[in-house]
Design a protein around this motif. Structure first.
Motif, PDB file in Angstrom:
ATOM      1  N   ILE A 270       5.128   9.731  -6.560  1.00 21.56           N
ATOM      2  CA  ILE A 270       5.557   9.392  -7.919  1.00 21.56           C
ATOM      3  C   ILE A 270       7.076   9.359  -8.081  1.00 21.56           C
ATOM      4  CG2 ILE A 270       5.482  10.158 -10.335  1.00 21.56           C
ATOM      5  CD1 ILE A 270       2.605  10.985  -9.818  1.00 21.56           C
TER       6      ILE A 270
ATOM      7  N   ILE B 104       1.269   6.217 -10.577  1.00 20.67           N
ATOM      8  CA  ILE B 104       0.449   7.360 -11.001  1.00 20.67           C
ATOM      9  C   ILE B 104      -1.034   7.045 -10.795  1.00 20.67           C
ATOM     10  CG2 ILE B 104      -0.347   8.659 -13.020  1.00 20.67           C
ATOM     11  CD1 ILE B 104       2.520   8.715 -14.018  1.00 20.67           C
TER      12      ILE B 104
ATOM     13  N   ILE C 137       0.053  16.085 -13.036  1.00 25.18           N
ATOM     14  CA  ILE C 137       0.670  14.763 -13.198  1.00 25.18           C
ATOM     15  C   ILE C 137       1.204  14.580 -14.622  1.00 25.18           C
ATOM     16  CG2 ILE C 137       0.112  12.285 -13.292  1.00 25.18           C
ATOM     17  CD1 ILE C 137      -1.339  12.643 -10.671  1.00 25.18           C
TER      18      ILE C 137
END
Length: 353
Positions: free
Chosen positions: A103, A116, A342
């Motif tokens: 990422i 993502i 995330i």
DNA sequence: TCTGTCTACAGTGTCGTATT
DNA sequence: AATACGACACTGTAGACAGA
């Protein structure tokens, strides 16, 4: 049996249910009493375990695919497991390193979103998705146009939430940098806090109402909008990034072509998918990770799947959702940890900008 | 006596292999 | 390709036993 009206499970029933679900998640095969008995340290006999399994089946937590098969968890079983038996784990180091590496190597908004969804699908072996409000719906704080040369313009948009998005557009008309600066200044002065879509529509309306007020700057802005800044034909209010549908082909529970066909039919139209995800998720800022298991989903085509999602927020603004879509037989603890991690990572990326 | 657990056993479905 | 068969895994139930 202890399963009274309130459906509460005693310690042993909870243990057995947990062991069955863990075993089923790992193997995908119905779990029998003998296998479970061998695995246990307290050496309960298979017959005793069978009695408990029968109680759990009666209470709706387990089901038997056929008379002489082991048990598999029902959606109710998974729900109990997720709500009461799941131990939240720390993200393991290799997952964390993989996610960070994947990422953080990007800079533009689009590529972060794409990366993502790709990362989630790669690390979980399920479908990863990100839904974000489309560029046209972002509330504007500041806009800038940079002339890149032969009919190419870089548009830099800073949204109210602090998100910086870059997009290169191609134009037929000739614009000087001075034209572009004036247009940007005009838009920034008059339309700060409005969405690009609203600005475009408002300008069009004004132009239609009174031709005398037709302004060169407005005309320039409309021309720029029509060259890819806002997708005019799209019915969607959001952009959706989705990756990993092919991962499901390898799962034993999706070997039947009917199920796969039903899933891919659902994915055929992105607008339909967005509608489904929106209906399922209703993510609200601050709500945290949300889990929808199988039949809890109101869409018939999605009842073999579970959704784990989390809202993406920045300074109290909802910037969409991130999540995992996979079979109900999913490693819930790991999936939840990954989505949570995330989500936090995304916040860090925005703060860094 | 009641409850929980055990062993033993018969019944059932699945799967792989041999046969037609 | 269809069928038959045996091995295997798993179940439910009956009856025995131990402890409260």
């Amino acid at each position: 049996m202890s399963l009274g009206k309130n459906q509460e499970l005693n310690e042993r029933e909870r243990e057995i249910l947990k062991a069955i679900i863990k075993s089923y998640i790992a193997s995908g095969k119905p779990v029998g009493s003998r296998v479970l008995s061998k695995k246990r340290k307290d050496s309960l006999s298979p017959a005793t375990i069978r009695n408990i399994m029968a109680d759990l089946e009666e209470a709706g937590y387990l089901v038997q695919p056929h008379t002489s098969a082991g048990r598999v968890p029902t959606d109710k079983g998974y729900r109990f497991y997720v709500d009461n038996l799941l131990q939240t784990t720390k993200l393991n180091k290799s997952d964390q390193e993989f996610i960070d590496q994947s990422i953080f190597q990007t800079d533009s908004h689009d590529s972060v979103m794409e990366r993502i969804s790709q990362t989630i699908s790669q690390v979980t072996d399920n479908i990863g998705f990100v839904i974000s409000p489309s560029l046209g719906n972002n509330l504007l704080r500041h806009i800038e146009f940079v002339h890149l040369g032969e009919r190419m313009i870089l548009v830099i948009i800073v949204s109210k939430s602090g998100l910086v998005q870059n997009r290169i557009i191609r134009v037929e008309e000739h614009f000087t940098q001075r034209d572009l600066d004036e247009t940007a200044r005009y838009v920034n002065q008059n339309f700060s806090g409005c969405s690009l879509r609203f600005i475009r529509n408002d300008v069009l309306r004004k132009m239609g109402e009174e031709k005398a007020l037709y302004d060169r700057l407005l005309k320039n802005f409309i021309l720029l909008c029509s060259r890819g800044l806002i997708d005019e034909v799209s019915e969607l209010d959001v952009d959706i990034y989705l990756d990993g549908a092919s991962n499901l082909i390898t799962k034993p529970e999706f070997t039947t072509s009917m199920r796969m066909r039903s899933l891919f039919k659902t994915f055929e139209k992105k607008s339909k998918l967005v509608k489904i995800l929106n209906e399922c998720l209703h993510d609200k800022p601050g709500e945290g990770v949300r889990i929808i298991i199988g039949s809890e989903n109101s869409i018939p085509g999605m009842r073999d799947y579970s959704l784990i999602s989390s809202p993406l927020t920045h300074q109290d603004h909802n910037l969409g959702s991130v999540g995992i879509l996979g079979p109900t037989r999913m490693e819930y603890a790991r999936a939840i940890t990954i989505v949570d991690y995330i989500t936090k990572l995304y916040g860090q990326i925005l703060n860094a900008n």
